[in-house]
Design a protein around this motif. Sequence first.
Motif, short mmCIF file in Angstrom:
data_model
loop_
_atom_site.label_atom_id
_atom_site.label_comp_id
_atom_site.label_asym_id
_atom_site.label_seq_id
_atom_site.Cartn_x
_atom_site.Cartn_y
_atom_site.Cartn_z
N MET A 1 99.95 59.13 81.89
CA MET A 1 98.83 59.49 81.08
C MET A 1 98.31 58.22 80.41
SD MET A 1 98.71 61.95 77.66
CE MET A 1 100.45 62.03 77.53
N THR A 2 97.01 58.08 80.34
CA THR A 2 96.39 56.94 79.69
C THR A 2 95.87 57.37 78.33
OG1 THR A 2 95.76 55.99 81.81
CG2 THR A 2 94.57 55.21 79.88
N ILE A 3 96.24 56.62 77.31
CA ILE A 3 95.77 56.88 75.94
C ILE A 3 94.95 55.68 75.51
CG2 ILE A 3 96.47 57.25 73.54
CD1 ILE A 3 99.06 58.50 74.69
N LYS A 4 93.68 55.93 75.14
CA LYS A 4 92.78 54.86 74.72
C LYS A 4 92.48 55.03 73.24
CE LYS A 4 90.55 54.70 79.22
NZ LYS A 4 89.28 54.81 79.94
N LEU A 5 92.56 53.92 72.50
CA LEU A 5 92.29 53.92 71.07
C LEU A 5 91.35 52.79 70.70
CD1 LEU A 5 95.93 54.19 69.69
CD2 LEU A 5 94.32 56.06 69.97
N LYS A 6 90.64 52.98 69.60
CA LYS A 6 89.88 51.89 68.99
C LYS A 6 90.40 51.76 67.57
CE LYS A 6 85.57 49.84 67.76
NZ LYS A 6 84.14 49.97 67.59
N LEU A 7 90.94 50.60 67.24
CA LEU A 7 91.51 50.36 65.92
C LEU A 7 90.60 49.43 65.13
CD1 LEU A 7 95.13 49.71 67.13
CD2 LEU A 7 94.23 51.82 66.19
N GLU A 8 90.39 49.77 63.88
CA GLU A 8 89.59 48.94 62.99
C GLU A 8 90.34 48.73 61.69
OE1 GLU A 8 85.81 50.79 62.40
OE2 GLU A 8 85.31 50.77 64.52
N LEU A 9 90.38 47.50 61.22
CA LEU A 9 90.99 47.20 59.93
C LEU A 9 89.94 47.34 58.83
CD1 LEU A 9 93.06 44.03 60.85
CD2 LEU A 9 93.88 46.36 60.61
N ALA A 10 90.32 47.87 57.70
CA ALA A 10 89.41 48.02 56.57
C ALA A 10 88.85 46.67 56.13
CB ALA A 10 90.12 48.72 55.41
N SER A 11 89.62 45.61 56.33
CA SER A 11 89.20 44.27 55.92
C SER A 11 88.16 43.68 56.87
CB SER A 11 90.41 43.33 55.87
OG SER A 11 90.94 43.17 57.18
N GLY A 12 87.99 44.30 58.04
CA GLY A 12 87.05 43.78 59.02
C GLY A 12 87.63 42.70 59.91
N GLN A 13 88.91 42.34 59.70
CA GLN A 13 89.54 41.31 60.52
C GLN A 13 89.73 41.82 61.95
OE1 GLN A 13 92.95 40.87 57.81
NE2 GLN A 13 92.55 38.68 57.93
N SER A 14 89.75 40.92 62.89
CA SER A 14 89.92 41.26 64.30
C SER A 14 91.39 41.50 64.62
CB SER A 14 89.39 40.13 65.18
OG SER A 14 89.69 40.38 66.53
N LEU A 15 91.63 42.44 65.49
CA LEU A 15 92.99 42.67 66.01
C LEU A 15 93.17 42.03 67.38
CD1 LEU A 15 93.41 46.44 65.09
CD2 LEU A 15 94.76 44.56 64.21
N LYS A 16 92.20 41.23 67.81
CA LYS A 16 92.24 40.64 69.15
C LYS A 16 93.59 39.99 69.43
CE LYS A 16 90.07 37.39 72.25
NZ LYS A 16 89.07 36.36 72.41
N GLY A 17 94.18 40.38 70.55
CA GLY A 17 95.44 39.79 70.99
C GLY A 17 96.67 40.38 70.33
N ALA A 18 96.50 41.30 69.39
CA ALA A 18 97.66 41.88 68.70
C ALA A 18 98.43 42.80 69.64
CB ALA A 18 97.22 42.66 67.47
N PRO A 19 99.73 42.56 69.80
CA PRO A 19 100.53 43.46 70.61
C PRO A 19 100.85 44.73 69.80
CG PRO A 19 101.90 41.68 69.81
CD PRO A 19 100.50 41.42 69.32
N LEU A 20 100.58 45.87 70.39
CA LEU A 20 100.80 47.15 69.71
C LEU A 20 101.79 47.99 70.49
CD1 LEU A 20 97.05 47.83 68.99
CD2 LEU A 20 98.73 47.02 67.36
N GLU A 21 102.50 48.84 69.77
CA GLU A 21 103.45 49.76 70.39
C GLU A 21 103.03 51.19 70.09
OE1 GLU A 21 107.64 47.40 70.18
OE2 GLU A 21 106.95 48.33 68.32
N LEU A 22 103.12 52.05 71.08
CA LEU A 22 102.93 53.48 70.90
C LEU A 22 104.31 54.08 70.71
CD1 LEU A 22 100.88 55.84 71.01
CD2 LEU A 22 101.45 56.04 73.44
N LEU A 23 104.49 54.81 69.61
CA LEU A 23 105.80 55.36 69.25
C LEU A 23 105.82 56.87 69.40
CD1 LEU A 23 106.33 53.48 65.87
CD2 LEU A 23 107.02 52.73 68.15
N SER A 24 106.96 57.38 69.83
CA SER A 24 107.25 58.81 69.84
C SER A 24 108.61 58.98 69.19
CB SER A 24 107.27 59.34 71.28
OG SER A 24 107.67 60.70 71.29
N LYS A 25 108.64 59.75 68.12
CA LYS A 25 109.88 59.96 67.36
C LYS A 25 110.47 58.62 66.89
CE LYS A 25 110.88 64.18 69.84
NZ LYS A 25 111.78 64.88 70.76
#
Length: 63
Positions: free
Chosen positions: A1-25
């Motif tokens: 399954m493919t999960i697509k997200l758009k993340l935005e920081l309140a500060s307006g800073q870029s998340l470009k290149g940030a490694p993210l993890e999807l967690l379950s439990k």
Amino acid sequence: MTIKLKLELASGQSLKGAPLELLSKGSPIARGIADARGHVVFDAKPGAAELAVRVDRSILRTG
């Protein structure tokens, strides 16, 4: 399954290149990298669970 997200920081800073993890439990089930617009795609096995996203802490530098 493919999960697509758009993340935005309140500060307006870029998340470009940030490694993210999807967690379950609380355990990582998929990883993705944010692009310049904050879009990230995770490929995970289908299933019913509460999901969360966190920044992979391995990018934090010590020293």
